[in-house]
Design an enzyme around this catalytic site. Structure first.
Site, short mmCIF file in Angstrom:
data_model
loop_
_atom_site.label_atom_id
_atom_site.label_comp_id
_atom_site.label_asym_id
_atom_site.label_seq_id
_atom_site.Cartn_x
_atom_site.Cartn_y
_atom_site.Cartn_z
CB SER A 182 21.84 5.95 31.20
OG SER A 182 20.95 6.40 30.01
CE LYS A 225 22.10 3.51 27.33
NZ LYS A 225 21.89 3.93 28.60
#
Length: 337
Positions: A182, A225
């Site tokens: 990611s 996040k």
């Protein structure tokens, strides 16, 4: 269970949290014990106030209490960032430096925090060195992501000649294992920034994986996040310039906490969906990415033009050094003969 009746607003709030637990705006969790625990705890707070039914405020209080019981490490990380022990910038611009986002899972607790990634480039043999992998702190998926972005670099900017650069990537102040792809978009943007000498806005954080064609792909933990970077920005003061770049494919997973939604609605924080690395680097630097015309020429001054020019320059320098080295070897051989 003998619980108090739930007001319709409280039922809606439980359903919302059920979707948040599974991290998907189109699905609900099937782990009913977690939902029942939430109902019991909301009932407790309603009984503490001696009211006849459970409201959405009681559900909120139950959720907040559960988070408080397991957020000690999260709060310590936040504290160290705010004190300047962990170096994370949320304003200004820096070449070759970017804010990525890391997710931590500890039992039932799951949260994220920003991580600084830096990149350096120089003349070399086309190697992209993942420092995490070199010291065996990188998992296979993370290493795969770095190899994919290095393939993208070679295919786009050095298709007809050897890639004559070496690059190094590292998660700064990271002392544990790094896994997942990611951060590959953030790593690629940091490399492009260094090659183009285009500063990256530190008010933005980035998450997303990238494929060999520069397309941005979905990742996990998108809500955590976004909230991890938001918490840092909120503690330092929201400016309206801060935000997070996420893959467009992850928009259906957004189930953000109320504070983030309110900040976005007020224009104090941004969540930007992107599909390609060109969109990302343009937003991060404020410089047009630049697309080739019908003849394949890139707009002068664009990011892609500057990167291609630097890669070509490194290739010429390497050829020059190879020529000098070849002449020196020939001279030594002739002298020996």
């Amino acid at each position: 269970e003998g619980l108090l009746p739930f007001h319709r607003d409280a039922v809606a709030r439980v359903i919302e949290h059920s979707a948040r637990m599974v991290g998907d705006a189109e699905k609900l969790t099937a782990h009913m014990q977690s939902v029942v625990d939430l109902l019991r705890q909301a009932d407790y707070w309603a009984r503490q106030e001696n009211v006849p039914h459970v409201g959405n405020g009681h559900v909120d209080r139950a959720v907040e209490a559960a988070e408080t019981r397991s957020d000690r490490i999260k709060q310590r990380l936040l504290e160290e960032i705010l004190r300047g022990t962990l170096l994370i910038d949320t304003d200004g611009e820096v070449v070759g430096q970017i804010n990525a986002l890391s997710v931590v899972e500890l039992g039932d607790s799951r949260f994220a925090y920003p991580a600084r990634i830096t990149a350096t480039t120089r003349i070399g043999d086309g190697d992209v060195i993942d420092i995490e992998r070199e010291v065996e702190l990188s998992g296979a998926i993370h290493s795969k992501g770095v190899l994919i972005l290095s393939s993208f670099l070679a295919a786009r900017y050095s298709r007809n000649r050897p890639l004559s650069l070496s690059a190094s990537l590292v998660f700064e102040q990271s002392y544990g294992f790094v896994e997942g792809d990611s951060a590959s978009l953030a790593e690629l943007c940091a490399l492009l920034s260094d090659l183009a000498q285009a500063p990256i806005k530190q008010s933005l954080a980035v998450t997303g994986s990238v494929n060999q064609f520069g397309q941005v792909q979905a990742i996990g933990g998108v809500n955590e996040k976004i909230e991890g970077f938001f918490d840092i920005c909120e503690a330092r003061g929201l400016t309206g310039e801060q935000g997070v770049l996420i893959p467009t494919a992850n928009t259906k997973h957004l189930m953000l906490k109320r504070e983030v939604r309110e900040a976005v609605a007020a224009g104090q924080f941004r969540i930007i969906a992107i599909d390609t690395v060109d969109e990302a680097i343009e937003l991060l630097t404020g410089v047009p990415a630049g697309m080739p015309d019908a003849q394949g020429h890139l707009p002068e001054g664009s990011i892609n033009f500057r990167v291609a020019a630097r890669v070509f320059e490194l290739s010429l320098i390497r050829q020059e050094f190879a020529g000098v080295g070849g002449k020196a070897r020939s001279a030594r051989k002739k002298k020996k003969d």
